[in-house]
Design an enzyme around this catalytic site. Structure first.
Site, PDB file in Angstrom:
ATOM      1  N   GLY A   1      31.827 -25.346  40.931  1.00 62.09           N
ATOM      2  CA  GLY A   1      31.033 -26.334  41.183  1.00 62.09           C
ATOM      3  C   GLY A   1      30.045 -26.705  40.377  1.00 62.09           C
TER       4      GLY A   1
ATOM      5  N   ASP B   1      34.242 -33.759  31.278  1.00 62.13           N
ATOM      6  CA  ASP B   1      34.024 -34.992  30.969  1.00 62.13           C
ATOM      7  C   ASP B   1      34.220 -36.154  32.349  1.00 62.13           C
ATOM      8  OD1 ASP B   1      34.138 -34.411  28.455  1.00 62.13           O
ATOM      9  OD2 ASP B   1      35.936 -34.417  28.112  1.00 62.13           O
TER      10      ASP B   1
ATOM     11  N   ALA C   1      35.318 -23.694  38.870  1.00 67.71           N
ATOM     12  CA  ALA C   1      35.685 -23.641  40.306  1.00 67.71           C
ATOM     13  C   ALA C   1      34.535 -23.192  41.202  1.00 67.71           C
ATOM     14  CB  ALA C   1      36.727 -22.221  40.396  1.00 67.71           C
TER      15      ALA C   1
ATOM     16  N   LEU D   1      30.042 -25.619  36.749  1.00 73.55           N
ATOM     17  CA  LEU D   1      30.505 -24.295  36.959  1.00 73.55           C
ATOM     18  C   LEU D   1      31.867 -23.953  37.238  1.00 73.55           C
ATOM     19  CD1 LEU D   1      26.985 -23.437  38.823  1.00 73.55           C
ATOM     20  CD2 LEU D   1      27.289 -23.343  36.544  1.00 73.55           C
TER      21      LEU D   1
HETATM   22  N1  LIG Z   1      39.119 -24.154  38.879  1.00 73.94           N
HETATM   23  C1  LIG Z   1      38.676 -25.361  39.485  1.00 73.94           C
HETATM   24  N2  LIG Z   1      38.836 -25.607  41.074  1.00 73.94           N
HETATM   25  C2  LIG Z   1      38.268 -26.875  41.372  1.00 73.94           C
HETATM   26  N3  LIG Z   1      37.638 -27.506  40.643  1.00 73.94           N
HETATM   27  C3  LIG Z   1      37.237 -27.229  39.123  1.00 73.94           C
HETATM   28  C4  LIG Z   1      37.889 -26.049  38.648  1.00 73.94           C
HETATM   29  N4  LIG Z   1      37.666 -26.113  37.518  1.00 73.94           N
HETATM   30  C5  LIG Z   1      36.896 -27.133  37.207  1.00 73.94           C
HETATM   31  N5  LIG Z   1      36.569 -27.931  38.259  1.00 73.94           N
HETATM   32  C6  LIG Z   1      35.601 -29.246  38.499  1.00 73.94           C
HETATM   33  O1  LIG Z   1      35.362 -29.667  37.212  1.00 73.94           O
HETATM   34  C7  LIG Z   1      33.887 -29.624  36.980  1.00 73.94           C
HETATM   35  C8  LIG Z   1      33.834 -29.244  35.604  1.00 73.94           C
HETATM   36  O2  LIG Z   1      34.317 -28.148  35.213  1.00 73.94           O
HETATM   37  P1  LIG Z   1      34.011 -27.097  34.091  1.00 73.94           P
HETATM   38  O3  LIG Z   1      35.202 -26.365  33.788  1.00 73.94           O
HETATM   39  O4  LIG Z   1      32.770 -26.509  34.187  1.00 73.94           O
HETATM   40  O5  LIG Z   1      33.685 -28.152  32.650  1.00 73.94           O
HETATM   41  P2  LIG Z   1      34.204 -28.015  31.400  1.00 73.94           P
HETATM   42  O6  LIG Z   1      35.506 -28.713  31.339  1.00 73.94           O
HETATM   43  O7  LIG Z   1      32.980 -28.675  30.414  1.00 73.94           O
HETATM   44  O8  LIG Z   1      34.087 -26.704  30.946  1.00 73.94           O
HETATM   45  C9  LIG Z   1      33.563 -28.626  37.822  1.00 73.94           C
HETATM   46  O9  LIG Z   1      32.125 -28.852  38.240  1.00 73.94           O
HETATM   47  C10 LIG Z   1      34.285 -28.779  39.134  1.00 73.94           C
HETATM   48  O10 LIG Z   1      33.881 -29.984  39.912  1.00 73.94           O
HETATM   49  O1  LIG Z   2      34.821 -31.423  20.515  1.00 67.06           O
HETATM   50  P1  LIG Z   2      35.348 -29.880  21.110  1.00 67.06           P
HETATM   51  O2  LIG Z   2      34.299 -29.342  21.646  1.00 67.06           O
HETATM   52  O3  LIG Z   2      36.377 -29.100  20.335  1.00 67.06           O
HETATM   53  O4  LIG Z   2      36.183 -30.500  22.229  1.00 67.06           O
HETATM   54  C1  LIG Z   2      37.236 -31.498  22.350  1.00 67.06           C
HETATM   55  C2  LIG Z   2      37.989 -31.207  23.553  1.00 67.06           C
HETATM   56  O5  LIG Z   2      37.320 -31.233  24.543  1.00 67.06           O
HETATM   57  C3  LIG Z   2      37.950 -32.405  25.623  1.00 67.06           C
HETATM   58  O6  LIG Z   2      37.112 -33.575  25.435  1.00 67.06           O
HETATM   59  C4  LIG Z   2      37.672 -31.713  26.917  1.00 67.06           C
HETATM   60  O7  LIG Z   2      36.517 -31.439  27.249  1.00 67.06           O
HETATM   61  P2  LIG Z   2      35.901 -30.877  28.576  1.00 67.06           P
HETATM   62  O8  LIG Z   2      37.076 -29.792  29.116  1.00 67.06           O
HETATM   63  O9  LIG Z   2      34.631 -30.171  28.440  1.00 67.06           O
HETATM   64  O10 LIG Z   2      35.682 -31.970  29.433  1.00 67.06           O
HETATM   65  C5  LIG Z   2      39.382 -32.472  24.962  1.00 67.06           C
HETATM   66  O11 LIG Z   2      39.886 -33.986  25.504  1.00 67.06           O
HETATM   67  C6  LIG Z   2      38.980 -32.294  23.652  1.00 67.06           C
HETATM   68  O12 LIG Z   2      40.473 -32.009  23.076  1.00 67.06           O
END
Ligand SMILES: Nc1ncnc2c1ncn2[C@@H]1O[C@H](COP(=O)(O)OP(=O)(O)O)[C@@H](O)[C@H]1O
Ligand SMILES: O=P(O)(O)OC[C@H]1O[C@](O)(COP(=O)(O)O)[C@@H](O)[C@@H]1O
Length: 302
Positions: free
Chosen positions: A219, A246, A217, A215
């Protein structure tokens, strides 16, 4: 041992500008950084940095594909990619005046027959766990994700977008949607923490033993058969959030691999992702402080 499958890897280019993004204006940056990227590739790099046995498989081609192989191998990450004729994509994150712009390409077209080769390579490593992560390049279908999940005697984790998640047919050990993907997968109201937790818990019925919903920021939530856990994010100075999901998943898997509880695993995941968002790009953060940082993460049962 974990094998990751990335059908659509990327070189992640990260560029920082000191001014806001403006149309019809030449934006100039002093430098850029380049990281081997794509969901399974990032997880393989982070797990290797945490001394967990892991092999990265998937599709790679062209000069960008060569960069990914070389970058990973120089970092000591074991790779076993299938070579494609096309050129692996380059995804750009532009950070301008504290705003983050993610520019992702569709990737090179591939023939579906190539999945046979990927599956053979996965089998050859005899994994306990397989992670399939990221988008599908043109030419591949959702069934090509299910093929990996049903292709051998291993547990499969999947990290793909919500519209794909809800169309998977195989049984999975876990999925890792972010908030937006959780909303797309469930059509639920994910505007509140309670809504996210409810959606994660009920999405388990769609073929996932566990749901790890990240989620940003706010969590992360981990829904298992026995527990519904919520971890707060840490208050850190964020540079960019690419790779955060990731990193969360990698920390959680590394802790599970070490036999730790779900609570401890969620703490480790949040700690690793906090380090990742505090730096530019998707390179491996310095993980020396994970142990102390995870003590700062609060986990509660919902
Ligand atoms: N703005 C933020 N501040 C602090 N922690 C963050 C923030 N954004 C992401 N995180 C950390 O990274 C995890 C994954 O972030 P998220 O943005 O939900 O994943 P994704 O990259 O798959 O979209 C969160 O659960 C949190 O622990
Ligand atoms: O395959 P998609 O969905 O285009 O995402 C690829 C991108 O996502 C990432 O794996 C990062 O993913 P997350 O931000 O979800 O952890 C990058 O390294 C890459 O450029």
């Amino acid at each position: 041992m974990i094998v990751t499958v990335t059908y659509n890897p990327a070189v992640d280019q990260t560029v920082q500008f000191d001014e806001p993004m403006e149309p019809d204006h030449v934006m100039r940056a002093e430098s850029a950084r380049y990281d081997a990227g794509g969901k399974g590739i990032n997880v393989a790099q982070f797990l290797t940095a945490m001394d967990k046995p892991c092999v990265a498989t998937g599709l790679a081609g062209g000069f960008t594909g060569r960069f990914i192989r070389e970058d990973m191998q120089s970092g000591g990450v074991e790779t076993d990619f299938t070579e494609i004729e096309g050129i692996t994509r380059l995804n750009t994150t532009a950070i301008a005046d504290d705003e983050e712009f993610k520019l992702n390409l569709s990737g090179p077209a591939v023939d579906r027959g190539i999945v046979d080769d990927v599956l053979e390579r996965v089998r050859a490593h005899d994994p306990d766990w397989v992670l399939v992560g990221g988008s599908l390049p043109p030419g591949l279908e959702i069934e090509d994700i299910d093929r990996i999940a049903t292709g051998g005697d291993w547990e499969t984790i999947v990290d793909v977008e919500g519209t794909i998640l809800k169309r998977l047919d195989a049984r999975y050990s876990m999925c890792k949607p972010n908030r937006h993907e959780l909303g797309d997968a469930t059509d639920a109201d994910v505007s509140t923490l309670e809504g996210c937790a409810r959606a994660a818990g009920s999405f388990r019925d769609q073929g996932f033993d566990r749901v790890l919903a990240s989620l940003g920021a706010d969590g992360a939530v981990l829904a298992t058969e026995e527990q519904l856990l919520y971890a707060d994010a840490l208050d850190v100075d964020v540079v960019d959030t690419v790779g955060a999901g990731d990193a969360l998943l990698s920390g959680l898997l590394a802790a599970w691999e070490a036999g730790e509880s779900n609570e401890a695993a969620l703490r480790t995941g949040v700690a690793v992702s906090s380090l990742l968002v505090s730096q530019a790009g998707t390179g491996i953060p310095s993980l020396a402080s994970v142990e102390s940082l995870r003590e700062d993460v609060t986990v509660q049962t919902l």
